[in-house]
Write a protein that holds these residues in place. Structure first.
Motif, PDB file in Angstrom:
ATOM      1  N   ASP A 156       0.834  -1.204   0.000  1.00  0.00           N
ATOM      2  CA  ASP A 156       0.000   0.000   0.000  1.00  0.00           C
ATOM      3  C   ASP A 156       0.868   1.252   0.000  1.00  0.00           C
ATOM      4  N   ARG A 157       1.926   1.246   0.788  1.00  0.00           N
ATOM      5  CA  ARG A 157       2.814   2.409   0.898  1.00  0.00           C
ATOM      6  C   ARG A 157       3.506   2.724  -0.414  1.00  0.00           C
ATOM      7  N   PHE A 158       3.892   1.691  -1.161  1.00  0.00           N
ATOM      8  CA  PHE A 158       4.624   1.892  -2.412  1.00  0.00           C
ATOM      9  C   PHE A 158       3.728   1.825  -3.647  1.00  0.00           C
ATOM     10  N   GLY A 159       2.425   1.686  -3.434  1.00  0.00           N
ATOM     11  CA  GLY A 159       1.506   1.678  -4.567  1.00  0.00           C
ATOM     12  C   GLY A 159       1.610   0.448  -5.441  1.00  0.00           C
ATOM     13  N   VAL A 160       1.886  -0.698  -4.837  1.00  0.00           N
ATOM     14  CA  VAL A 160       2.027  -1.947  -5.594  1.00  0.00           C
ATOM     15  C   VAL A 160       0.673  -2.655  -5.648  1.00  0.00           C
ATOM     16  N   THR A 161       0.231  -2.996  -6.839  1.00  0.00           N
ATOM     17  CA  THR A 161      -1.024  -3.721  -7.004  1.00  0.00           C
ATOM     18  C   THR A 161      -0.845  -5.168  -6.553  1.00  0.00           C
ATOM     19  N   LEU A 162      -1.763  -5.630  -5.736  1.00  0.00           N
ATOM     20  CA  LEU A 162      -1.683  -6.994  -5.238  1.00  0.00           C
ATOM     21  C   LEU A 162      -2.425  -7.953  -6.162  1.00  0.00           C
ATOM     22  N   PRO A 163      -2.008  -9.227  -6.221  1.00  0.00           N
ATOM     23  CA  PRO A 163      -2.661 -10.194  -7.100  1.00  0.00           C
ATOM     24  C   PRO A 163      -3.942 -10.785  -6.510  1.00  0.00           C
ATOM     25  N   ALA A 164      -4.303 -10.374  -5.300  1.00  0.00           N
ATOM     26  CA  ALA A 164      -5.532 -10.817  -4.632  1.00  0.00           C
ATOM     27  C   ALA A 164      -5.916  -9.717  -3.665  1.00  0.00           C
ATOM     28  N   ASP A 193       6.619  -9.594 -12.016  1.00  0.00           N
ATOM     29  CA  ASP A 193       5.220  -9.204 -11.863  1.00  0.00           C
ATOM     30  C   ASP A 193       4.289 -10.363 -12.230  1.00  0.00           C
ATOM     31  N   THR A 194       4.582 -11.002 -13.363  1.00  0.00           N
ATOM     32  CA  THR A 194       3.745 -12.124 -13.813  1.00  0.00           C
ATOM     33  C   THR A 194       3.915 -13.336 -12.910  1.00  0.00           C
ATOM     34  N   TRP A 195       5.164 -13.668 -12.606  1.00  0.00           N
ATOM     35  CA  TRP A 195       5.425 -14.854 -11.787  1.00  0.00           C
ATOM     36  C   TRP A 195       4.793 -14.735 -10.414  1.00  0.00           C
ATOM     37  N   SER A 196       4.965 -13.598  -9.753  1.00  0.00           N
ATOM     38  CA  SER A 196       4.451 -13.455  -8.391  1.00  0.00           C
ATOM     39  C   SER A 196       2.929 -13.524  -8.364  1.00  0.00           C
ATOM     40  N   ALA A 197       2.279 -12.940  -9.368  1.00  0.00           N
ATOM     41  CA  ALA A 197       0.816 -13.017  -9.429  1.00  0.00           C
ATOM     42  C   ALA A 197       0.362 -14.459  -9.624  1.00  0.00           C
ATOM     43  N   ASP A 198       1.031 -15.167 -10.538  1.00  0.00           N
ATOM     44  CA  ASP A 198       0.668 -16.563 -10.785  1.00  0.00           C
ATOM     45  C   ASP A 198       0.933 -17.423  -9.549  1.00  0.00           C
ATOM     46  N   ARG A 199       2.042 -17.156  -8.862  1.00  0.00           N
ATOM     47  CA  ARG A 199       2.405 -17.957  -7.687  1.00  0.00           C
ATOM     48  C   ARG A 199       1.390 -17.767  -6.566  1.00  0.00           C
ATOM     49  N   VAL A 200       1.003 -16.533  -6.321  1.00  0.00           N
ATOM     50  CA  VAL A 200       0.016 -16.281  -5.269  1.00  0.00           C
ATOM     51  C   VAL A 200      -1.312 -16.944  -5.615  1.00  0.00           C
ATOM     52  N   THR A 201      -1.756 -16.788  -6.858  1.00  0.00           N
ATOM     53  CA  THR A 201      -3.022 -17.400  -7.282  1.00  0.00           C
ATOM     54  C   THR A 201      -2.983 -18.915  -7.126  1.00  0.00           C
ATOM     55  N   GLU A 202      -1.879 -19.513  -7.541  1.00  0.00           N
ATOM     56  CA  GLU A 202      -1.693 -20.968  -7.433  1.00  0.00           C
ATOM     57  C   GLU A 202      -1.747 -21.423  -5.982  1.00  0.00           C
ATOM     58  N   GLN A 203      -1.074 -20.712  -5.093  1.00  0.00           N
ATOM     59  CA  GLN A 203      -1.015 -21.126  -3.696  1.00  0.00           C
ATOM     60  C   GLN A 203      -2.321 -20.860  -2.961  1.00  0.00           C
ATOM     61  N   LEU A 204      -3.045 -19.826  -3.345  1.00  0.00           N
ATOM     62  CA  LEU A 204      -4.365 -19.605  -2.749  1.00  0.00           C
ATOM     63  C   LEU A 204      -5.314 -20.747  -3.118  1.00  0.00           C
ATOM     64  N   ALA A 205      -5.214 -21.233  -4.354  1.00  0.00           N
ATOM     65  CA  ALA A 205      -6.033 -22.374  -4.763  1.00  0.00           C
ATOM     66  C   ALA A 205      -5.635 -23.618  -3.972  1.00  0.00           C
ATOM     67  N   ALA A 206      -4.331 -23.789  -3.756  1.00  0.00           N
ATOM     68  CA  ALA A 206      -3.857 -24.938  -2.962  1.00  0.00           C
ATOM     69  C   ALA A 206      -4.383 -24.860  -1.533  1.00  0.00           C
ATOM     70  N   LEU A 207      -4.407 -23.674  -0.973  1.00  0.00           N
ATOM     71  CA  LEU A 207      -4.915 -23.498   0.387  1.00  0.00           C
ATOM     72  C   LEU A 207      -6.411 -23.814   0.465  1.00  0.00           C
ATOM     73  N   ASP A 208      -7.156 -23.386  -0.530  1.00  0.00           N
ATOM     74  CA  ASP A 208      -8.597 -23.711  -0.553  1.00  0.00           C
ATOM     75  C   ASP A 208      -8.812 -25.225  -0.565  1.00  0.00           C
ATOM     76  N   ALA A 209      -8.024 -25.920  -1.380  1.00  0.00           N
ATOM     77  CA  ALA A 209      -8.158 -27.372  -1.473  1.00  0.00           C
ATOM     78  C   ALA A 209      -7.753 -28.049  -0.164  1.00  0.00           C
ATOM     79  N   LEU A 210      -6.670 -27.569   0.467  1.00  0.00           N
ATOM     80  CA  LEU A 210      -6.229 -28.144   1.725  1.00  0.00           C
ATOM     81  C   LEU A 210      -7.224 -27.864   2.848  1.00  0.00           C
ATOM     82  N   GLU A 211      -7.846 -26.696   2.811  1.00  0.00           N
ATOM     83  CA  GLU A 211      -8.849 -26.370   3.822  1.00  0.00           C
ATOM     84  C   GLU A 211     -10.056 -27.309   3.701  1.00  0.00           C
ATOM     85  N   ALA A 212     -10.389 -27.664   2.469  1.00  0.00           N
ATOM     86  CA  ALA A 212     -11.505 -28.599   2.272  1.00  0.00           C
ATOM     87  C   ALA A 212     -11.172 -29.966   2.874  1.00  0.00           C
TER      88      ALA A 212
END
Length: 345
Positions: A186-194, A323-342
């Motif tokens: 937020d301080r540096f104005g970086v767009t988050l992938p989620a 920029d591309t890698w970090s967005a893809d990595r976060v998206t991938e790991q959030l999906a993994a967390l959803d599956a593990l939570e299930a």
């Protein structure tokens, strides 16, 4: 008319003179015969300094304390000095710490003097390694990371008080670490992938898994191939000469080491690395709880790498890839967390 030329800033044309001054401060009378800037680092400036007595040393200088930085980037060279000292005590191959000078009235920038590990970093030697070399080296790496993980810290999180990111338990410390980098975005104005709220809530959703960590183990968290030095004598096999750049270290879950050393992959699936680890200490079971925590640490690391691009002013192809890698990595790991939570439900 004569133009006035401003004097060079410290660390530019007078780099060798500044290095010699600092070495005399740390070691007493010494003569510098040669100084060479070393590339590869993305934060500190690093100089190889050769002395008349035959020693080769490494002088690392942090950016000025006033330079923009992430919240956890406080006193990083002090963290590195601490990491190397603690790792050496348990027999891990690391540079010897000769002197650490924090920033202050007499030192506008923090600096650190280390012994030099002669060799090649793993990433530059990669094409010269056989599959057998790689397997053996990964086993040695696993052994040394297991030794490092036996070190227990006084609290969880980053060790420098100035960062304000330590706590008496791992869920609290990791929550602070993650939310700090979200605040930096937020301080540096970086767009988050989620959404920031979704990311900030992760330690709450999975707090029961974070609480499975019961000891603040020492974690390098940046032991990728560029921070591993390899060496070999004529006709001999490659050996692991040392682990460098411990400035990102913290005390926490030893599983986090697997994320830092293999940011692009899944080190827990490497049989050679894990066999080396098990030869020294029991490997944490890679069960559902462990996979949840690994996914959380991968989200955290991807966010750190994404956000640090702003204050460091990365550009070109590397910035675009990150920029591309970090967005893809976060998206991938959030999906993994959803599956593990299930699975936990």
């Amino acid at each position: 008319m004569t133009a006035t030329v401003p004097p060079p800033p410290p660390g530019a044309d007078d780099a060798d003179g500044l290095a010699a001054e600092r070495l005399r401060h740390a070691l007493g009378p010494v003569t510098v015969t040669r100084g060479t800037a070393l590339s590869g680092g993305l934060y500190n400036s690093v100089r190889l300094v050769e002395l008349a007595d035959g020693r080769s040393l490494v002088l690392k200088t942090a950016p000025p304390a006033s330079a923009p930085a992430l919240t956890h980037e406080q006193g990083l060279l002090g963290t590195e000095a601490l990491f190397h000292r603690l790792a050496a005590e348990v027999g891990a191959p690391v540079p010897a710490v000769l002197h650490h000078e924090p920033s202050g009235p007499g030192s506008p920038a923090e600096w650190l003097l280390l012994s030099y590990l002669d060799g090649s970093t793993w990433d530059t030697a990669r094409d010269r390694l056989t599959p057998e070399d790689r397997a053996s080296l990964r086993r040695r790496l696993g052994e040394n990371l297991a030794r490092i993980a036996t070190v227990t810290g006084p609290a969880y999180g980053y060790p420098q008080r100035a960062a304000g990111l330590s706590a008496p338990d791992w869920p609290s410390a990791f929550t602070g670490m993650l939310r700090a980098v979200l605040g930096d975005a937020d301080r540096f104005g970086v767009t988050l992938p989620a959404p920031a709220s979704l990311l900030a809530d992760l330690p709450v959703r999975f707090g029961h898994r974070l609480s499975e960590v019961r000891r603040p183990a020492l974690v390098h968290f940046d032991a990728w191939e560029g921070n591993i030095v390899l060496a070999r004598s004529e006709g001999a096999s490659w050996r692991l000469a040392g682990l460098i750049d411990g400035e990102r270290a913290f005390f926490g879950d030893p599983l986090a080491e697997l994320v830092g050393l293999d940011a692009l992959g899944a080190a827990e699936d490497d049989p050679d690395l894990m066999a080396g680890y098990r030869s020294v200490a029991p490997t944490p079971a890679i069960d559902t709880g462990a996979r949840v925590r690994l996914a959380l640490y991968r989200v955290y690391l991807a966010l750190v790498m994404r956000v640090e691009a702003a204050p460091r002013a990365y550009g070109g192809d590397f910035a675009a890839w990150l920029d591309t890698w970090s967005a893809d990595r976060v998206t991938e790991q959030l999906a993994a967390l959803d599956a593990l939570e299930a699975l936990d439900a």
